[in-house]
Design a protein around this motif. Structure first.
Motif, mmCIF file in Angstrom:
data_model
loop_
_atom_site.group_PDB
_atom_site.id
_atom_site.type_symbol
_atom_site.label_atom_id
_atom_site.label_comp_id
_atom_site.label_asym_id
_atom_site.label_seq_id
_atom_site.Cartn_x
_atom_site.Cartn_y
_atom_site.Cartn_z
ATOM 1 N N ASP A 189 22.251 -3.782 48.312
ATOM 2 C CA ASP A 189 21.512 -2.903 49.200
ATOM 3 C C ASP A 189 20.827 -1.752 48.474
ATOM 4 O O ASP A 189 20.329 -0.846 49.096
ATOM 5 C CB ASP A 189 22.436 -2.339 50.284
ATOM 6 C CG ASP A 189 23.566 -1.480 49.697
ATOM 7 O OD1 ASP A 189 23.724 -1.478 48.465
ATOM 8 O OD2 ASP A 189 24.277 -0.837 50.498
ATOM 9 N N ARG A 190 20.819 -1.817 47.142
ATOM 10 C CA ARG A 190 20.172 -0.733 46.411
ATOM 11 C C ARG A 190 18.667 -0.761 46.676
ATOM 12 O O ARG A 190 18.026 -1.811 46.596
ATOM 13 C CB ARG A 190 20.408 -0.898 44.911
ATOM 14 C CG ARG A 190 19.926 0.298 44.102
ATOM 15 C CD ARG A 190 20.017 0.039 42.611
ATOM 16 N NE ARG A 190 19.082 -0.993 42.226
ATOM 17 C CZ ARG A 190 19.441 -2.184 41.835
ATOM 18 N NH1 ARG A 190 20.698 -2.518 41.796
ATOM 19 N NH2 ARG A 190 18.544 -3.097 41.489
ATOM 20 N N LYS A 191 18.087 0.350 47.041
ATOM 21 C CA LYS A 191 16.674 0.395 47.398
ATOM 22 C C LYS A 191 15.826 1.058 46.327
ATOM 23 O O LYS A 191 14.656 0.741 46.192
ATOM 24 C CB LYS A 191 16.500 1.122 48.735
ATOM 25 C CG LYS A 191 17.158 0.409 49.909
ATOM 26 C CD LYS A 191 16.932 1.181 51.188
ATOM 27 C CE LYS A 191 17.594 0.473 52.378
ATOM 28 N NZ LYS A 191 17.403 1.237 53.632
ATOM 29 N N ARG A 192 16.401 2.013 45.591
ATOM 30 C CA ARG A 192 15.593 2.781 44.671
ATOM 31 C C ARG A 192 16.285 2.871 43.323
ATOM 32 O O ARG A 192 17.475 3.172 43.249
ATOM 33 C CB ARG A 192 15.340 4.176 45.226
ATOM 34 C CG ARG A 192 14.578 4.163 46.549
ATOM 35 C CD ARG A 192 14.402 5.562 47.104
ATOM 36 N NE ARG A 192 15.678 6.189 47.436
ATOM 37 C CZ ARG A 192 15.781 7.344 48.087
ATOM 38 N NH1 ARG A 192 14.699 7.979 48.451
ATOM 39 N NH2 ARG A 192 16.957 7.861 48.362
ATOM 40 N N VAL A 193 15.558 2.595 42.286
ATOM 41 C CA VAL A 193 16.115 2.673 40.935
ATOM 42 C C VAL A 193 15.123 3.395 40.034
ATOM 43 O O VAL A 193 13.902 3.274 40.200
ATOM 44 C CB VAL A 193 16.440 1.282 40.354
ATOM 45 C CG1 VAL A 193 17.701 0.715 40.976
ATOM 46 C CG2 VAL A 193 15.276 0.318 40.521
ATOM 47 N N LEU A 194 15.657 4.166 39.103
ATOM 48 C CA LEU A 194 14.845 4.944 38.168
ATOM 49 C C LEU A 194 15.051 4.430 36.750
ATOM 50 O O LEU A 194 16.169 4.070 36.366
ATOM 51 C CB LEU A 194 15.250 6.420 38.217
ATOM 52 C CG LEU A 194 15.141 7.141 39.559
ATOM 53 C CD1 LEU A 194 15.684 8.551 39.429
ATOM 54 C CD2 LEU A 194 13.702 7.154 40.037
ATOM 55 N N GLY A 195 13.982 4.439 35.973
ATOM 56 C CA GLY A 195 14.073 4.085 34.567
ATOM 57 C C GLY A 195 13.999 5.327 33.707
ATOM 58 O O GLY A 195 13.256 6.267 34.014
ATOM 59 N N GLY A 196 14.779 5.360 32.635
ATOM 60 C CA GLY A 196 14.758 6.481 31.704
ATOM 61 C C GLY A 196 14.623 5.981 30.283
ATOM 62 O O GLY A 196 15.313 5.021 29.890
ATOM 63 N N LEU A 197 13.740 6.606 29.505
ATOM 64 C CA LEU A 197 13.493 6.216 28.118
ATOM 65 C C LEU A 197 13.623 7.436 27.216
ATOM 66 O O LEU A 197 12.906 8.419 27.397
ATOM 67 C CB LEU A 197 12.091 5.620 27.973
ATOM 68 C CG LEU A 197 11.833 4.311 28.710
ATOM 69 C CD1 LEU A 197 10.342 4.033 28.789
ATOM 70 C CD2 LEU A 197 12.553 3.153 28.016
ATOM 71 N N ASP A 198 14.548 7.371 26.290
ATOM 72 C CA ASP A 198 14.744 8.436 25.300
ATOM 73 C C ASP A 198 14.089 7.970 24.015
ATOM 74 O O ASP A 198 14.605 7.091 23.319
ATOM 75 C CB ASP A 198 16.240 8.679 25.106
ATOM 76 C CG ASP A 198 16.531 9.781 24.101
ATOM 77 O OD1 ASP A 198 15.593 10.525 23.733
ATOM 78 O OD2 ASP A 198 17.694 9.913 23.673
ATOM 79 N N LEU A 199 12.928 8.538 23.704
ATOM 80 C CA LEU A 199 12.137 8.136 22.545
ATOM 81 C C LEU A 199 12.497 8.994 21.348
ATOM 82 O O LEU A 199 12.283 10.205 21.361
ATOM 83 C CB LEU A 199 10.642 8.260 22.875
ATOM 84 C CG LEU A 199 9.652 8.063 21.726
ATOM 85 C CD1 LEU A 199 9.782 6.674 21.119
ATOM 86 C CD2 LEU A 199 8.236 8.309 22.226
ATOM 87 N N GLY A 200 13.043 8.370 20.321
ATOM 88 C CA GLY A 200 13.405 9.086 19.099
ATOM 89 C C GLY A 200 12.681 8.545 17.894
ATOM 90 O O GLY A 200 11.965 7.541 17.975
ATOM 91 N N GLY A 201 12.873 9.182 16.752
ATOM 92 C CA GLY A 201 12.208 8.761 15.529
ATOM 93 C C GLY A 201 12.679 7.423 15.017
ATOM 94 O O GLY A 201 11.950 6.727 14.303
ATOM 95 N N THR A 202 13.907 7.013 15.397
ATOM 96 C CA THR A 202 14.440 5.747 14.904
ATOM 97 C C THR A 202 14.797 4.759 16.004
ATOM 98 O O THR A 202 14.880 3.566 15.743
ATOM 99 C CB THR A 202 15.703 5.982 14.051
ATOM 100 O OG1 THR A 202 16.701 6.637 14.848
ATOM 101 C CG2 THR A 202 15.389 6.839 12.838
ATOM 102 N N LYS A 203 15.019 5.248 17.239
ATOM 103 C CA LYS A 203 15.424 4.327 18.301
ATOM 104 C C LYS A 203 14.874 4.767 19.649
ATOM 105 O O LYS A 203 14.543 5.938 19.873
ATOM 106 C CB LYS A 203 16.953 4.199 18.358
ATOM 107 C CG LYS A 203 17.718 5.504 18.553
ATOM 108 C CD LYS A 203 17.863 5.949 19.984
ATOM 109 C CE LYS A 203 18.642 7.237 20.117
ATOM 110 N NZ LYS A 203 18.663 7.777 21.492
ATOM 111 N N ILE A 204 14.787 3.786 20.550
ATOM 112 C CA ILE A 204 14.442 4.032 21.943
ATOM 113 C C ILE A 204 15.646 3.623 22.777
ATOM 114 O O ILE A 204 16.075 2.462 22.730
ATOM 115 C CB ILE A 204 13.215 3.212 22.381
ATOM 116 C CG1 ILE A 204 11.981 3.609 21.571
ATOM 117 C CG2 ILE A 204 12.955 3.394 23.877
ATOM 118 C CD1 ILE A 204 10.802 2.676 21.759
ATOM 119 N N GLN A 205 16.221 4.577 23.502
ATOM 120 C CA GLN A 205 17.355 4.290 24.387
ATOM 121 C C GLN A 205 16.831 4.226 25.815
ATOM 122 O O GLN A 205 16.136 5.128 26.271
ATOM 123 C CB GLN A 205 18.416 5.377 24.274
ATOM 124 C CG GLN A 205 19.593 5.219 25.210
ATOM 125 C CD GLN A 205 20.485 4.052 24.827
ATOM 126 O OE1 GLN A 205 20.991 3.999 23.716
ATOM 127 N NE2 GLN A 205 20.665 3.115 25.744
#
Length: 341
Positions: A8-24
């Protein structure tokens, strides 16, 4: 731990942590719980276009286990290193991102790529905001976040609100701790980051190796198939008593002690939260050592601020980035007032 989504989940958010060596990357549900997480390397060539492609691919990675397409996300937030214009979604400068020069409309470019509204913030500022609301900073109305990683970033919470200034507030890594000192990646001299940033420490270590100083840091790097000295390699060096690792980390701690204490003298915050790749990997023992390094420089040593390790760990940046998309999802009401973007 990744949790399966509810039907029943209706809304979801994406988060991107952009770093010099990795993207989380993370996906949050409407209650702020982490549903999925993924990580991939930051491209070292190709500049902004290659990084936009990698950010979009990271969203594919993190939504795939949920059997979702990135296009169904309510919104996506990106935390990026350097100075940002949140209103226009422009990354103004980012010294720790390879091939990045001059302002670039990151939010607009990624929005076109994924067909989802994208919001941009400084990586450490959003991580500190997440800690203030969901992590180690929850008991406090004022705090300073210090993110010790490839560089040294900062974020400020005052009276329960995130202080961003004109877009670059909290850049503690570029406060001067030694006039005319070591050259920083920003082009100036004597910055805290020039002594404590992992990138600067690696450059110092390479020069020391060329001079004949003994170290196994680069042997371990080769054994692990890495092309740089990661936080894990520095930790291994400390555990094995590698003389160069010990010397450079001790030097970093001395400078961090002076720099963080000076910021506390200026702001008089209740607490300091330590995060970032190196900060979280070295952990509580080094937070305790930083407390000792700060004391001689505090104007009111009898009343030091509380010091904590980031409660959300290495996900704080990605979680904070996802919270930038709150205006679209109307989730997670702030603990103290409204955080400014």
């Amino acid at each position: 731990m990744t949790r399966k989504p509810k039907e029943d989940r209706k809304r979801v958010l994406g988060g991107l942590d952009l770093g010099g060596t990795k993207i989380q990357a993370v996906v949050l549900d409407e209650h702020g719980a982490v549903l999925s997480q993924a990580r991939r390397a930051t491209p070292q060539q190709g500049g902004p276009p290659a990084i936009i492609e990698a950010l979009a691919a990271a969203l594919e990675d993190v939504t795939k286990p949920l059997e979702l397409e990135p296009s169904v996300l309510t919104g996506v937030g990106v935390g990026a290193p350097g100075a940002v214009n949140a209103a226009t979604g422009t990354l103004l400068q980012a010294g720790n991102l390879p091939g990045w020069s001059g302002p670039y409309p990151l939010a607009e470019a990624l929005t076109k790529k994924i067909s989802v509204p994208v919001y941009l913030g400084n990586d450490v500022q959003v991580a500190v905001a997440a800690e203030a609301r969901l992590g180690a900073g929850r008991p406090y109305r004022s705090l300073l976040g210090v993110w010790w990683g490839t560089g040294v970033g900062g974020g400020i919470i005052l009276d329960g609100l995130r202080w961003t200034g004109r877009g670059a507030a909290g850049e503690i890594g570029h406060t001067v701790v030694r006039r005319g000192g070591a050259r920083c990646s920003c082009g100036r001299r004597g910055c805290l980051e020039a002594y404590a940033g992992r990138g600067a420490m690696e450059r110092k270590a390479r020069k020391a190796l060329e001079r004949g100083e003994k170290t196994r840091l680069f042997d371990w790097m080769a054994e692990q198939g890495k092309d740089r000295l990661t936080s894990g390699i520095w930790l291994k060096g400390l555990k094995h008593g590698d003389p160069l690792a010990v010397k450079l980390i001790e030097r970093a701690l001395r400078m961090l002690g002076a720099g963080v204490a000076s910021a506390v003298n200026l702001l008089d915050v209740e607490a300091v939260v330590i995060g970032g790749g190196l900060g979280t990997r070295l952990g509580q023992p080094y937070v305790d050592r930083l407390r000792v390094a700060m004391k001689p420089h505090l104007f009111v040593p009898q009343r030091p601020p509380d010091l904590h390790l980031a409660g959300l760990g290495e996900l704080s940046g990605a979680i904070g980035a996802a919270l930038l998309a709150e205006p679209a999802a109307e989730v997670l009401a702030p603990r103290h007032g409204t955080l400014n973007s």
